[in-house]
Write a protein that holds these residues in place. Sequence first.
Motif, short mmCIF file in Angstrom:
data_model
loop_
_atom_site.label_atom_id
_atom_site.label_comp_id
_atom_site.label_asym_id
_atom_site.label_seq_id
_atom_site.Cartn_x
_atom_site.Cartn_y
_atom_site.Cartn_z
N PHE A 176 -0.75 -1.07 20.80
CA PHE A 176 -1.97 -0.77 21.51
C PHE A 176 -2.04 -1.63 22.78
O PHE A 176 -1.77 -2.81 22.72
CB PHE A 176 -3.20 -1.05 20.63
N ARG A 177 -2.36 -1.03 23.90
CA ARG A 177 -2.50 -1.76 25.15
C ARG A 177 -3.86 -1.45 25.76
O ARG A 177 -4.30 -0.31 25.74
CB ARG A 177 -1.42 -1.36 26.15
N GLU A 178 -4.47 -2.47 26.34
CA GLU A 178 -5.73 -2.28 27.07
C GLU A 178 -5.44 -1.57 28.37
O GLU A 178 -4.39 -1.76 28.97
CB GLU A 178 -6.38 -3.64 27.36
N TRP A 179 -6.37 -0.79 28.82
CA TRP A 179 -6.23 -0.08 30.09
C TRP A 179 -6.41 -1.09 31.23
O TRP A 179 -7.38 -1.82 31.26
CB TRP A 179 -7.28 1.03 30.18
N ASP A 180 -5.46 -1.11 32.15
CA ASP A 180 -5.56 -2.01 33.30
C ASP A 180 -6.45 -1.41 34.34
O ASP A 180 -6.29 -0.27 34.74
CB ASP A 180 -4.17 -2.27 33.89
N LYS A 181 -7.40 -2.20 34.80
CA LYS A 181 -8.33 -1.71 35.80
C LYS A 181 -7.83 -1.94 37.19
O LYS A 181 -7.24 -2.75 37.64
CB LYS A 181 -9.70 -2.33 35.61
#
Length: 181
Positions: A176-181
């Motif tokens: 799982f990876r966080e969405w990069d803003k």
Amino acid sequence: MSVRHDWYQSESKVVITVLLKNAAQKNYDVKIESQKIHLTADGYELLLPLLHPIVVERSSHKAYPSKVEITLAKETGLRWESLELKETVAATAPPALQTKNWDLLVKEEEKIDEKEAKGEAALNQLFKKIYSTSTPEVQMAMNKSFTESGGTVLSTNWNEVSQDKVPIKPPEGTEFREWDK
């Protein structure tokens, strides 16, 4: 010999116009009964079995130079589909009101949908069915677990889900990876 006639109606009456020149001179006679009208005049005859009953006491007829007008008081304010009662009307009359079992129809439709669904569509359909037939607690558990886990967990146990934030659990072999803003 028969005569031509036409008719129209309002909410309270039916008016029959019989085309008959000089009716008074032809000794015309009109008999008004609750279910039929019978007009005779020297060699002319008109017999009309009526579609609905009328009020004889409030009905009348009058001769004009080119016609006889028969005014019939309706017994009820029903709109007449036709003037005459014909044998075919009884055969084509709508059946008595029938109630539909809508729950049964919905279940039959769901069975058809289940048979037609395949793969991911079948899985989504299963989740929809579980959700729609569940208690409010189970629905809250499903919403909370799915939302907090980023769509990786779906739980129906509200007691377990309500205590803490639901952790993210991606499928084996993925991360799982966080969405990069």
